[in-house]
Design an enzyme around this catalytic site. Structure first.
Site, PDB file in Angstrom:
ATOM      1  N   LYS A 193       0.842  -1.206   0.000  1.00 13.95           N
ATOM      2  CA  LYS A 193       0.000   0.000   0.000  1.00 13.95           C
ATOM      3  C   LYS A 193       0.875   1.253   0.000  1.00 13.95           C
ATOM      4  O   LYS A 193       1.491   1.600   1.001  1.00 13.95           O
ATOM      5  CB  LYS A 193      -0.916   0.057   1.235  1.00 13.95           C
ATOM      6  CG  LYS A 193      -1.949   1.188   1.086  1.00 13.95           C
ATOM      7  CD  LYS A 193      -2.576   1.646   2.361  1.00 13.95           C
ATOM      8  CE  LYS A 193      -1.926   2.827   3.003  1.00 13.95           C
ATOM      9  NZ  LYS A 193      -1.898   4.083   2.222  1.00 13.95           N
ATOM     10  N   GLU A 243       9.412   1.244  11.008  1.00 11.84           N
ATOM     11  CA  GLU A 243      10.434   2.278  10.807  1.00 11.84           C
ATOM     12  C   GLU A 243       9.702   3.601  11.002  1.00 11.84           C
ATOM     13  O   GLU A 243       8.866   3.962  10.178  1.00 11.84           O
ATOM     14  CB  GLU A 243      10.987   2.234   9.375  1.00 11.84           C
ATOM     15  CG  GLU A 243      11.736   0.982   9.015  1.00 11.84           C
ATOM     16  CD  GLU A 243      13.155   0.974   9.543  1.00 11.84           C
ATOM     17  OE1 GLU A 243      13.527   1.896  10.291  1.00 11.84           O
ATOM     18  OE2 GLU A 243      13.886   0.032   9.209  1.00 11.84           O
ATOM     19  N   CYS A 247      13.109  11.119   7.343  1.00 16.80           N
ATOM     20  CA  CYS A 247      13.071  10.605   8.722  1.00 16.80           C
ATOM     21  C   CYS A 247      14.392  10.796   9.443  1.00 16.80           C
ATOM     22  O   CYS A 247      14.423  10.978  10.649  1.00 16.80           O
ATOM     23  CB  CYS A 247      12.683   9.135   8.698  1.00 16.80           C
ATOM     24  SG  CYS A 247      13.727   8.168   7.618  1.00 16.80           S
ATOM     25  N   GLU A 287       9.035  15.937  15.930  1.00 18.09           N
ATOM     26  CA  GLU A 287       9.419  15.813  14.527  1.00 18.09           C
ATOM     27  C   GLU A 287       8.574  16.780  13.694  1.00 18.09           C
ATOM     28  O   GLU A 287       7.354  16.728  13.729  1.00 18.09           O
ATOM     29  CB  GLU A 287       9.190  14.380  14.033  1.00 18.09           C
ATOM     30  CG  GLU A 287       9.668  14.189  12.613  1.00 18.09           C
ATOM     31  CD  GLU A 287       9.450  12.780  12.083  1.00 18.09           C
ATOM     32  OE1 GLU A 287       8.331  12.255  12.215  1.00 18.09           O
ATOM     33  OE2 GLU A 287      10.404  12.204  11.526  1.00 18.09           O
TER      34      GLU A 287
HETATM   35  P1  NAP Z   1       2.060   8.302   8.107  1.00 11.93           P
HETATM   36  O1  NAP Z   1       1.014   9.343   8.123  1.00 11.93           O
HETATM   37  O2  NAP Z   1       2.343   7.562   9.347  1.00 11.93           O
HETATM   38  O3  NAP Z   1       1.658   7.302   6.944  1.00 11.93           O
HETATM   39  C1  NAP Z   1       2.461   6.227   6.524  1.00 11.93           C
HETATM   40  C2  NAP Z   1       1.611   5.205   5.808  1.00 11.93           C
HETATM   41  O4  NAP Z   1       0.662   4.640   6.735  1.00 11.93           O
HETATM   42  C3  NAP Z   1       0.782   5.776   4.670  1.00 11.93           C
HETATM   43  O5  NAP Z   1       0.714   4.818   3.640  1.00 11.93           O
HETATM   44  C4  NAP Z   1      -0.561   5.986   5.346  1.00 11.93           C
HETATM   45  O6  NAP Z   1      -1.636   6.036   4.478  1.00 11.93           O
HETATM   46  C5  NAP Z   1      -0.642   4.752   6.217  1.00 11.93           C
HETATM   47  N1  NAP Z   1      -1.584   4.860   7.332  1.00 11.93           N
HETATM   48  C6  NAP Z   1      -2.062   5.978   7.948  1.00 11.93           C
HETATM   49  N2  NAP Z   1      -2.903   5.635   8.949  1.00 11.93           N
HETATM   50  C7  NAP Z   1      -2.967   4.281   8.972  1.00 11.93           C
HETATM   51  C8  NAP Z   1      -3.672   3.327   9.783  1.00 11.93           C
HETATM   52  N3  NAP Z   1      -4.445   3.705  10.786  1.00 11.93           N
HETATM   53  N4  NAP Z   1      -3.487   2.022   9.517  1.00 11.93           N
HETATM   54  C9  NAP Z   1      -2.668   1.618   8.533  1.00 11.93           C
HETATM   55  N5  NAP Z   1      -2.002   2.463   7.721  1.00 11.93           N
HETATM   56  C10 NAP Z   1      -2.141   3.780   7.940  1.00 11.93           C
HETATM   57  O7  NAP Z   1       3.450   8.889   7.630  1.00 11.93           O
HETATM   58  P2  NAP Z   1       3.722   9.864   6.433  1.00 11.93           P
HETATM   59  O8  NAP Z   1       3.181  11.205   6.798  1.00 11.93           O
HETATM   60  O9  NAP Z   1       3.311   9.235   5.148  1.00 11.93           O
HETATM   61  O10 NAP Z   1       5.324   9.888   6.455  1.00 11.93           O
HETATM   62  C11 NAP Z   1       6.034  10.684   7.308  1.00 11.93           C
HETATM   63  C12 NAP Z   1       6.513   9.904   8.527  1.00 11.93           C
HETATM   64  O11 NAP Z   1       7.219   8.746   8.123  1.00 11.93           O
HETATM   65  C13 NAP Z   1       7.498  10.684   9.382  1.00 11.93           C
HETATM   66  O12 NAP Z   1       7.181  10.507  10.729  1.00 11.93           O
HETATM   67  C14 NAP Z   1       8.827  10.026   9.057  1.00 11.93           C
HETATM   68  O13 NAP Z   1       9.808  10.156  10.053  1.00 11.93           O
HETATM   69  C15 NAP Z   1       8.435   8.628   8.847  1.00 11.93           C
HETATM   70  N6  NAP Z   1       9.452   7.935   8.041  1.00 11.93           N
HETATM   71  C16 NAP Z   1      10.260   7.024   8.652  1.00 11.93           C
HETATM   72  C17 NAP Z   1      11.249   6.374   7.917  1.00 11.93           C
HETATM   73  C18 NAP Z   1      12.150   5.365   8.553  1.00 11.93           C
HETATM   74  O14 NAP Z   1      12.783   4.618   7.816  1.00 11.93           O
HETATM   75  N7  NAP Z   1      12.242   5.303   9.868  1.00 11.93           N
HETATM   76  C19 NAP Z   1      11.384   6.644   6.556  1.00 11.93           C
HETATM   77  C20 NAP Z   1      10.545   7.582   5.978  1.00 11.93           C
HETATM   78  C21 NAP Z   1       9.572   8.202   6.733  1.00 11.93           C
HETATM   79  P3  NAP Z   1      -2.161   7.409   3.851  1.00 11.93           P
HETATM   80  O15 NAP Z   1      -1.096   8.443   4.022  1.00 11.93           O
HETATM   81  O16 NAP Z   1      -2.356   7.018   2.466  1.00 11.93           O
HETATM   82  O17 NAP Z   1      -3.395   7.776   4.574  1.00 11.93           O
END
Ligand code: NAP
Ligand code: MG
Length: 492
Positions: free
Chosen positions: A185, A261, A295, A394
């Protein structure tokens, strides 16, 4: 901006977008739109995967897992992964353009990501034939004990929007190499490269249902995956807040395995004896790379007192020289992913001022030609208070919080004063100091005199609230397999 898209990119954008379920391209009952963040315009309509679409994908993935994929000869799995990597190489520029249009990132940075994804895939294509167990000397007479590593089964891969194709590949490549079938996804803001990858997966001739691509938002699509009782594992990259929900869903459903992650607030520590030229080149990118939507961003910069003023001044000059624009014009920095994310970051910019941090440069939305997109200027705050929200939370934007420190003990305490533990860096010519910091800092990755080195072969993942389980290298093989211990008796 005079960039002309490849005809195949244009064609792809003109097609009705469908998702990949059980080897078939399917429309959704509903759709959603993905936008170009450089101008806020709609790129295409995307099918929204419902709970019943997820159910169909799981049935297909389970069937092909049992009937075909789990027993597919490793060399053939490897060959398929190599074939896919060659197709990605052939269509690299299309993938680059789609990533730039959908995410906003500059073409050159998108190319770096796509190359990274291809390298990652090739690295795990090599692993498919090398997944071994061990033989173990035991104390029972006439017995023999060994272990073998088996695939988990059906795995859900949920990825964020900041490095859409690359992070998808961090998961997809080892999951497939280990013999799992998957539901991928992508984030709702950036589904295009995952859908194009689906076309290449079909062209490579993977058995139908081995890879299913479900487009849709966290709710319902993501939740349907995490709550599903016939999915064996969810591998998630995203925010810490959603990471908690994923664990909760796993606990409430079938106790599926989870690897996470998550977010970060990485401390980037510069000692006075560091090579200044090297520092300035590194700190510049570690503070603003990917418009701060990274991240591992070095969002907390600690500089030793004697060189503090000089580093702040140099960083501020270099921040002001960064070019900002639509990804297709290949600037240094592209836009924020969405209006919501831009507003969130602007709220932190406001908060920083309200909390009493000093704004050195930036702190605002870009105007003029850039007013239609979600562009922010690179922002530097200085402060001497580790408890400010801009220092603790963050932000996920081009905002760096800089403060000074006196001694190594002082800075280690500050560096570790966070709920996160994804990455850290230290800049010094003194090996003793470097090792002292490396050993004391609570982070899953530490860079010395450099920043953001990534390689498919080197494990990556967070300490503390930054995650659980390490991706890349041999560690990812452990994430996508389970170990079976076998005892054979009666051998005497
Ligand atoms: P996010 O809002 O947590 O979303 C990540 C993914 O999870 C998206 O595909 C999102 O779908 C999905 N999602 C949201 N709510 C969910 C739920 N209740 N159940 C299952 N899936 C769900 O993160 P983001 O805003 O896309 O990305 C930014 C974050 O990612 C930052 O905190 C960053 O630090 C972190 N990140 C971490 C790493 C690492 O390797 N540690 C790498 C990159 C990013 P939708 O967005 O389509 O709703
Ligand atoms: Mg988009």
């Amino acid at each position: 901006m005079n960039y002309t898209l490849q005809p195949k990119t244009q064609q792809f954008l003109e097609q009705t977008q469908k998702m990949l379920i059980g080897g078939e391209w399917c429309e959704g009952k509903e759709t959603f739109k993905t936008l170009n963040p450089a101008n806020g315009e709609v790129l295409v309509d995307i099918p929204l995967a419902s709970k019943s679409d997820v159910d169909d994908a799981v049935i297909a993935a389970r069937k092909v897992f049992h009937e075909v994929w789990a027993n597919f000869p490793p060399a053939q799995r490897s060959a398929l992964l190599w074939k896919l990597s060659d197709l990605m190489e052939r269509d690299k520029q299309i993938l680059v353009e789609l990533e730039t249009l959908d995410n906003g990132k500059p073409l050159g940075k998108a190319e770096y990501d796509v190359t990274g994804a291809i390298n990652h895939l090739r690295y795990y294509a090599g692993w498919a034939t090398k997944i071994e167990g061990s033989t173990i000397p035991v104390n029972f007479p006439n017995t023999f004990a060994y272990t073998k590593r088996e695939p988990l089964g059906v795995v859900g891969l949920i990825v964020p929007w900041n490095f859409p194709l690359m992070i998808a590949m961090w998961k997809l490549a080892p999951a497939l190499a280990c013999g799992n079938t998957v539901l991928l996804k992508p984030a709702e803001q950036t589904p295009l490269t995952a859908l194009y990858l689906g076309k290449l997966i079909q062209e490579a001739d993977f058995p139908a249902g081995v890879v299913n691509i479900l487009t849709g938002p966290g709710s319902p699509t993501g939740e349907a995956i995490t709550m599903h009782t016939d999915i064996d594992k969810v591998s998630f990259t995203g925010s810490t807040a959603v990471g908690r929900k994923i664990m909760e869903a796993a606990a409430k459903s079938n106790l599926k395995k989870v690897s996470l992650e998550l977010g970060g607030k990485s401390p980037n520590v510069v000692f006075a004896d560091a090579d200044m030229e090297n520092v300035m080149a590194g700190v510049h990118w570690s503070s603003f790379y990917n418009t701060g939507q990274e991240c591992t961003l070095g969002s907390r910069l600690y500089v030793q007192q004697p060189i503090y003023e000089q580093v702040v001044e140099n960083l501020s000059k270099s921040a002001e020289q960064l070019s900002i624009g639509a990804g297709l014009s290949n600037p240094d920095l592209g836009p924020m992913i969405s209006e919501a994310q831009m507003n969130r970051v602007m709220e932190y910019m406001r908060l920083g001022k309200e909390e009493g941090a000093e704004l050195i440069t930036g702190g605002k939305r870009c105007e003029g030609d850039l007013a239609n997109g979600y562009f922010l200027s690179p922002t530097i705050f200085t402060h001497q208070n580790n408890n400010l929200r801009i220092v603790k939370e963050e932000i996920f934007g081009p905002v760096v919080a800089v403060s000074s420190f006196k001694s190594i003990e002082d800075v280690i305490e500050k560096a570790n004063d966070t709920e996160y533990g994804l990455a850290a860096a230290v800049w010094t010519k003194d090996i003793q100091k470097a090792f002292k910091y490396v050993n004391a800092v609570q982070a899953g990755t530490v860079w010395v005199n450099g920043y953001d080195y990534f390689d498919a072969a080197v494990p990556f993942g967070g300490y503390k609230a930054s995650g659980m389980g390490k991706e890349m290298g041999k560690s990812a093989i452990e994430l996508y397999t389970q170990e079976k211990s076998v005892w054979i008796g009666g051998l005497g």
